[in-house]
Design a protein around this motif. Structure first.
Motif, PDB file in Angstrom:
ATOM      1  N   ASN A  73      -8.781   2.227  -0.589  1.00  0.00           N
ATOM      2  CA  ASN A  73      -7.918   3.178  -1.291  1.00  0.00           C
ATOM      3  C   ASN A  73      -8.100   2.993  -2.799  1.00  0.00           C
ATOM      4  O   ASN A  73      -7.722   1.955  -3.344  1.00  0.00           O
ATOM      5  N   ASP A  76      -5.419   1.674  -5.181  1.00  0.00           N
ATOM      6  CA  ASP A  76      -5.015   0.262  -5.116  1.00  0.00           C
ATOM      7  C   ASP A  76      -5.849  -0.642  -6.016  1.00  0.00           C
ATOM      8  O   ASP A  76      -5.552  -1.836  -6.129  1.00  0.00           O
ATOM      9  N   VAL A  78      -7.593  -2.982  -8.696  1.00  0.00           N
ATOM     10  CA  VAL A  78      -7.024  -3.869  -9.712  1.00  0.00           C
ATOM     11  C   VAL A  78      -8.090  -4.197 -10.753  1.00  0.00           C
ATOM     12  O   VAL A  78      -9.149  -4.732 -10.423  1.00  0.00           O
ATOM     13  N   ALA A  93      -0.678  -8.501  -3.922  1.00  0.00           N
ATOM     14  CA  ALA A  93      -0.409  -7.095  -3.587  1.00  0.00           C
ATOM     15  C   ALA A  93       0.466  -6.417  -4.639  1.00  0.00           C
ATOM     16  O   ALA A  93       0.402  -5.188  -4.804  1.00  0.00           O
ATOM     17  N   ASP A  95       0.000  -6.420  -7.656  1.00  0.00           N
ATOM     18  CA  ASP A  95      -0.882  -5.958  -8.736  1.00  0.00           C
ATOM     19  C   ASP A  95      -1.655  -4.687  -8.381  1.00  0.00           C
ATOM     20  O   ASP A  95      -2.385  -4.150  -9.226  1.00  0.00           O
ATOM     21  N   LYS A  96      -1.523  -4.210  -7.171  1.00  0.00           N
ATOM     22  CA  LYS A  96      -2.283  -3.028  -6.754  1.00  0.00           C
ATOM     23  C   LYS A  96      -2.093  -1.867  -7.723  1.00  0.00           C
ATOM     24  O   LYS A  96      -0.973  -1.562  -8.123  1.00  0.00           O
ATOM     25  N   GLY A  97      -3.218  -1.239  -8.085  1.00  0.00           N
ATOM     26  CA  GLY A  97      -3.174  -0.070  -8.953  1.00  0.00           C
ATOM     27  C   GLY A  97      -3.184  -0.364 -10.432  1.00  0.00           C
ATOM     28  O   GLY A  97      -3.300   0.558 -11.249  1.00  0.00           O
ATOM     29  N   THR A 114      -8.082 -13.507  -5.170  1.00  0.00           N
ATOM     30  CA  THR A 114      -6.978 -13.238  -4.257  1.00  0.00           C
ATOM     31  C   THR A 114      -7.274 -13.812  -2.877  1.00  0.00           C
ATOM     32  O   THR A 114      -8.441 -13.996  -2.506  1.00  0.00           O
ATOM     33  N   VAL A 119      -6.286  -5.993  -1.049  1.00  0.00           N
ATOM     34  CA  VAL A 119      -6.125  -5.999  -2.509  1.00  0.00           C
ATOM     35  C   VAL A 119      -7.527  -5.939  -3.132  1.00  0.00           C
ATOM     36  O   VAL A 119      -8.230  -6.948  -3.204  1.00  0.00           O
ATOM     37  N   GLN A 271     -12.833  -6.525  -1.465  1.00  0.00           N
ATOM     38  CA  GLN A 271     -11.511  -6.570  -0.850  1.00  0.00           C
ATOM     39  C   GLN A 271     -11.598  -7.277   0.492  1.00  0.00           C
ATOM     40  O   GLN A 271     -12.522  -7.048   1.274  1.00  0.00           O
TER      41      GLN A 271
END
Length: 273
Positions: A73, A76, A78, A93, A95-97, A114, A119, A271
């Motif tokens: 996605n 999402d 980072v 999570a 920090d997504k986006g 991570t 993420v 990810q």
């Protein structure tokens, strides 16, 4: 040491993955090329840098194209702001986006780590060295942006040490990779730069510094990072070198030095799935 990333071609899109990472089945990841996007001019085609001479809409569409291929996605993603230092941030999570759809507070950072699934970490390149890390036992991933300053400051080794100290990783298990970046063939510097490498690497600097005519030198950043990895305890068989120079391949890669700054951005993306 292993040599070569795997090239994937989907219509006009081309991207690379790391075979040893693919074999684990634990990550969605890639290093992008300039092929397969909608950007024009100096950023043609798959520019992923919002700070380049490109329309925001084009960059977002380029992200949508590559993330659709990776089944990630793109909302999402980072980012950090990358300042050629050696700071490494723990990402969760929450920090997504950040950097993608909302302002990022991940500042003065060139490395991201991570251990949480879903993420997606992103770092940006146009000659600097992309470093990939995966511990398939502890399920920890990291990306670090290592230009000459980051390489001199040993951000690769510091990333490994952070994985060990803060996530309980064992260096015997960590898989690493060095992505496409400027090769020793085109990375020419002067004496003050060389001095920084000698200060931090000592005699090992002689293994990757090549004296040229006058007061000029070439640096093999790939070898410098391999030395770091070995010193940090990474096994040779757990290192993969892409062995592709971004300066040399104008058709496939953006290059800040070759294009005199008028260029786009490539990305390393990873990810846990």
């Amino acid at each position: 040491m292993k040599t070569g990333f795997k090239h994937h071609m989907e219509d006009a899109l081309e991207y690379l993955t790391i075979p040893s990472f693919d074999e684990t089945g634990l990550v969605a990841h890639c290093f992008t090329t300039r092929k397969g996007g909608v950007s024009e001019g100096e950023c043609k085609n798959l520019n992923l840098g919002y700070n380049r001479n490109d329309r925001k809409e084009n960059v977002t569409e380029n992200f949508r194209i590559i993330m659709n291929q990776l089944n990630i996605n793109y909302n999402d993603l980072v980012f950090s702001n990358q300042v050629h230092k050696d700071e490494i941030a723990n990402i969760t999570a929450t920090d997504k986006g950040k950097g993608m759809i909302k302002e990022s507070d991940i500042l003065e950072v060139d490395g991201l780590i991570t251990n949480q699934k879903g993420v997606p970490l992103v770092t940006f390149y146009a000659d600097c060295v992309p470093l990939f890390f995966l511990d398939p036992v502890k399920c920890v991933i990291a990306l670090s942006h290592s230009g000459w300053r980051g390489t001199a400051k040993m951000i690769g080794a510091k990333t490994i040490m952070k994985m060990v100290k803060e996530y309980g990783c064992n260096t015997d298990n960590i898989l690493t990779a060095i992505g496409p970046s400027i090769g020793k063939c085109h990375f020419e510097v002067d004496a003050p730069v060389i001095e920084q490498f000698h200060q931090n690497y000592g005699q090992d600097a002689n293994k990757f510094v090549i004296k040229k005519d006058g007061n000029k030198y070439h640096i093999d950043l790939w070898q410098a990072n391999i030395i770091q990895f070995n010193q940090a305890g990474i096994k040779d068989e757990h290192i993969t070198l892409a062995n592709e120079c971004t300066f040399c391949d104008e058709e496939l890669y953006f290059s800040h030095r070759r294009d005199k700054g008028k260029t786009g951005s490539l990305c390393a993306i990873m990810q846990l799935v």
